[in-house]
Scaffold this active site. Structure first.
Site, PDB file in Angstrom:
ATOM      1  NE  ARG A  27      12.641  69.424  41.886  1.00  8.78           N
ATOM      2  CZ  ARG A  27      13.150  69.837  43.025  1.00  8.78           C
ATOM      3  NH1 ARG A  27      12.635  69.420  44.162  1.00  8.78           N
ATOM      4  NH2 ARG A  27      14.175  70.675  43.046  1.00  8.78           N
ATOM      5  CG  ASP A  38      16.621  63.359  54.160  1.00  3.27           C
ATOM      6  OD1 ASP A  38      17.415  64.320  54.299  1.00  3.27           O
ATOM      7  OD2 ASP A  38      15.694  63.374  53.319  1.00  3.27           O
TER       8      ASP A  38
END
Length: 268
Positions: A32, A142
């Protein structure tokens, strides 16, 4: 390829700051971040982490979090929770809060917005014509700023909305030019307050919550972090308040004061 000591540095950073346990996910971390490092001109993962730790704006840390957090969700996910919320939780709340007409509902893993918008649609459905008399706003948080931007835009494909009841689709979404995308109507957007928040930080609520949705997020935490978070959630709920977790998640019953209502639904 990321070196062992570089990986430990990144995993430790994420664990200490965000409670996220990546210690078994070296390949994922490498995959990633690798391209982002190349584009940014960092020669090693250590160089990148130096930049993260010295960046006063916090932008590099945000990028790190955005890359290393998984945000997979969809409309109607684990719909039995919303059924229970509508048939059991909301009638109790309507009676309990008849005087103040103030509901306090928090979605602690909002991701790209599907879950909090679902909660808001269920609330609209339940209260119907009375909705204007109640404060039914949903707090949605979040840690990833990237998914929160998507959530606030509220644009979803036809495919993403395929499981939503047709009347909801008509009532709460506008079809965009081209016909393959829909946008959440402003009326529903106004019912959801999106904020960036790290679950490891002290909860900032002035008043206790009635219902907390914390679904499919504790899978990223070790047992100790999970226990501490569940205790914070318990303390943040009103007596009788509900906690919803993911259907594949579990709570250690011996270490929590929550009463189990059914698997993945708990009550204070």
């Amino acid at each position: 390829m990321i070196k062992d000591d570089e990986f430990i540095r990144i995993a430790s950073y994420m664990k200490q700051r965000y409670g996220i346990d990546l210690y078994q996910k070296k390949v994922i971390v490498n995959g990633r971040l690798e391209n982002y490092l190349k584009r940014g001109g960092w020669k090693t993962f250590d160089e990148f982490m130096n930049a993260v730790e010295h960046d006063k704006t916090g932008n590099q840390e945000k990028m790190l979090v955005n890359f290393l957090t998984t945000n997979h969700t969809y409309f109607m996910r684990e719909f039995e929770h919303f059924d229970f919320f509508k048939s059991q939780v909301l009638p109790w709340l309507k009676q309990k809060e008849a005087g103040r007409k103030d509901l306090r509902i928090w979605c602690g893993a909002a991701s790209s917005g599907e879950e909090p918008y679902m909660i808001a649609m269920v609330l609209a459905d339940f209260f119907g014509m009375e909705r204007g008399q109640w404060d039914t706003k949903v707090l949605a948080t979040d840690i990833s700023t990237k998914v929160l931007q998507k959530a606030m835009a509220g644009i979803y494909t036809d495919e993403q909305l395929k499981n939503i009841p047709e009347q909801w689709k008509k009532h709460f979404f506008n079809k965009l030019a081209g016909g393959t995308q829909y946008q959440v109507k402003q009326e529903l957007k106004d019912e959801v307050i999106f904020r960036q928040f790290n679950l490891m930080d002290p909860f900032p609520f002035k008043r206790k919550m009635h219902t907390i949705f914390l679904r499919n997020v504790m899978i990223y935490f070790d047992e100790k972090t999970k226990r501490e978070l569940v205790q914070k959630v318990y303390d943040a709920l009103e007596p009788g308040g509900y906690l919803f977790i993911g259907t594949t998640e579990t709570l250690d019953r011996s270490s929590t004061a929550f009463h189990i209502i059914q698997p993945s639904i708990f009550r204070k």
